[in-house]
Design an enzyme around this catalytic site. Structure first.
Site, PDB file in Angstrom:
ATOM      1  N   TRP A 323       1.052  -0.968   0.174  1.00 55.04           N
ATOM      2  CA  TRP A 323       0.100   0.038  -0.042  1.00 55.04           C
ATOM      3  C   TRP A 323       0.883   1.273   0.095  1.00 55.04           C
ATOM      4  O   TRP A 323       0.660   2.145  -0.664  1.00 55.04           O
ATOM      5  CB  TRP A 323      -0.882  -0.078   1.318  1.00 55.04           C
ATOM      6  N   HIS A 324       2.004   1.033   0.650  1.00 48.98           N
ATOM      7  CA  HIS A 324       2.908   2.359   0.670  1.00 48.98           C
ATOM      8  C   HIS A 324       3.499   2.448  -0.484  1.00 48.98           C
ATOM      9  O   HIS A 324       4.020   3.795  -0.807  1.00 48.98           O
ATOM     10  CB  HIS A 324       3.840   2.151   2.045  1.00 48.98           C
ATOM     11  N   GLY A 325       3.684   1.700  -1.449  1.00 45.34           N
ATOM     12  CA  GLY A 325       4.383   2.461  -2.797  1.00 45.34           C
ATOM     13  C   GLY A 325       4.672   0.985  -3.794  1.00 45.34           C
ATOM     14  O   GLY A 325       4.732  -0.100  -3.205  1.00 45.34           O
TER      15      GLY A 325
END
Length: 478
Positions: A323-325
């Site tokens: 989700w963060h990248g």
């Protein structure tokens, strides 16, 4: 436009609040908030406003259908799946298309041209919010909203649209349609915003500059730095990422109070934790609770035996990292914490009970400290150079004169920033107010300080921002 910009502080926010407070009805107030939110979002990328409108339409229609077919459980479930997959599909295309086509090209040679798709601002946050809306309606935790525009207000509200916190629909469903204006909450909101602004503009920006100087993003620069520079730079990055994001949450919560919304706390001093489990109960609480309630528990949680629980945790932490990248290092970062959570639950639990608190706290800090190293570098070669340099394996000395000068010249701001990560000031303020309220004269002084302090914090932040182009928000990239 970011919260810590002069344009936002002295034009956009005051004009929006004045128009909002002057409106005679809640309907008119909501129209002001919606128009302001759409302008705010379009400021950073007008073409992606259409995407936000479309994704809101998908969730609004899906929830209306789910609410209208109560007697057809299969149709309700199908609608939920279709709505959720459409939202995740759009998020996947804009956020992960380049990453996935790169992997496919490396493995199969197809496609010949790797997709390059610009990331719409805030898509990770508002996608999850829209998913919670349809799921909450499906679970009967909230009624389906008849007005598309009110769902759009929920998704686009400029307080938290582009960088969180992730606000569940069930938590604000009633406040969207029914919320009074309380002047004491407006005052509290202004104070909370001022604290967040000071944390961001003065503290986070200062340590961010030091982190970039001492722990640069290029391997060629890292190779020539001593271990003490890298270690200090990583510490500053550790402090920066907390101050940056918690400051944004402070400002979002404060602005919510100004107009009657009550968002839940998103950070609770995570660096005072004594385990990774506790850390993730205190860090980015809205994201952790989203994955717990909308992924982990639906997968079975801890109800289907230890092996299934470990698998469910693996899925959650791989997804948390992803989700963060769209880079492998974020997945590795998520799985890094997965390993320690599994160890704490099944291996270290018995040992922890016999450890002094200080050792448990040091263990937490060391694990999180090296975790941020994984988080910072998307390129594995650069990550390896930084990791080797921390242990003096790049052939450089432990320290040098330049690093010592940077430390001495910035020692004060470093210490203040580190102390801002701890609850000492909050606990001290409460103790001061409890004592002051017992003495009438002191209480008057304390109340005067309460009025003056936000003005002073905003003034200091303004002085730091004037002429300073270095004002990043880390979580905008996610």
């Amino acid at each position: 436009m970011v919260f810590s910009s002069l344009l936002f502080m002295y034009a956009f926010l005051p004009l929006t609040m004045i128009c909002y407070w002057l409106m005679p009805s809640l309907r008119a107030k909501n129209i002001v908030l919606l128009l302001a939110s759409l302008i705010f979002y379009a400021w950073g990328g007008p073409r992606y406003l259409i995407l936000l409108l479309l994704m809101t339409l998908i969730s609004w229609l899906g929830a209306r259908i789910i609410g209208a077919v109560e007697s057809h459980p299969k149709l309700r479930t199908l609608t939920l799946w279709v709505t959720t997959l459409l939202q995740l599909g759009l998020l996947g295309y804009f956020k992960y298309a380049g990453f996935l086509t790169t992997i496919s090209h490396q493995l199969t040679g197809w496609p010949h041209q790797i997709l390059s798709v610009a990331l719409p601002i805030g898509i990770s946050f508002y996608t999850f919010q829209l998913i919670t809306y349809t799921v909450d309606v499906y679970r009967h935790d909230a009624p389906a909203q008849h007005s598309y525009w009110m769902v759009l207000l929920y998704a686009a509200l400029f307080f938290q649209c582009i960088a969180g916190p992730i606000v569940r629909y069930q938590d604000v469903a009633n406040e969207i349609m029914h919320r009074p204006t309380r002047w004491n909450e407006i005052s509290r909101g202004i104070s909370r915003f001022a604290v967040g602004l000071f944390k961001k503009a003065v503290l986070a920006n200062s340590v961010a500059s030091l982190a970039d100087q001492l722990l640069p993003m290029k391997a060629s620069a890292l190779q020539h730095l001593p271990a003490s520079a890298l270690a200090l730079g990583l510490l500053m990055y550790m402090v920066q990422i907390y101050l940056d994001f918690s400051a944004y949450s402070d400002m979002a919560i404060g602005m919510g109070w100004m107009v009657g919304f009550h968002f839940k706390e998103n950070f609770n001093y995570p660096y005072i934790s004594q385990s990774i489990t506790e850390f993730w109960r205190r860090w980015h609480i809205s994201l952790s609770s989203f994955f717990r309630d909308y992924v982990y528990i639906p997968l079975g949680g801890n109800r289907k035996g230890a092996l299934r629980q470990i698998f469910n945790m693996f899925v959650v932490w791989a997804a948390t990292g992803f989700w963060h990248g769209a880079h492998w290092n974020y997945i590795l970062w998520g799985l890094y914490f997965f390993v320690f959570l599994v160890l704490e639950k099944w291996v270290l639990k018995g040992f922890f009970n016999h450890f002094p608190r200080i050792f448990k706290h040091l263990y937490l800090l060391v694990v999180v400290y090296f975790g941020w190293l994984l988080f910072r570098f998307t390129d594995f070669y650069t990550l390896a150079v930084a990791a080797k340099g921390l242990f003096t394996l790049n052939g450089n000395a432990w320290t040098d004169v330049h690093t010592q000068m940077v430390l001495m010249n910035n020692l004060y701001i470093m210490l203040v920033a580190i102390l801002a990560c701890l609850p000492w000031w909050k606990n001290g303020y409460r103790a001061w107010m409890n004592w002051a309220n017992r003495v009438p004269v002191v209480a008057t002084v304390a109340n005067l300080i309460d009025v003056i302090a936000p003005i002073v914090l905003v003034a200091i932040a303004t002085l730091m921002l004037v002429g300073n182009s270095y004002n990043p928000f880390l979580y905008f990239q996610f």
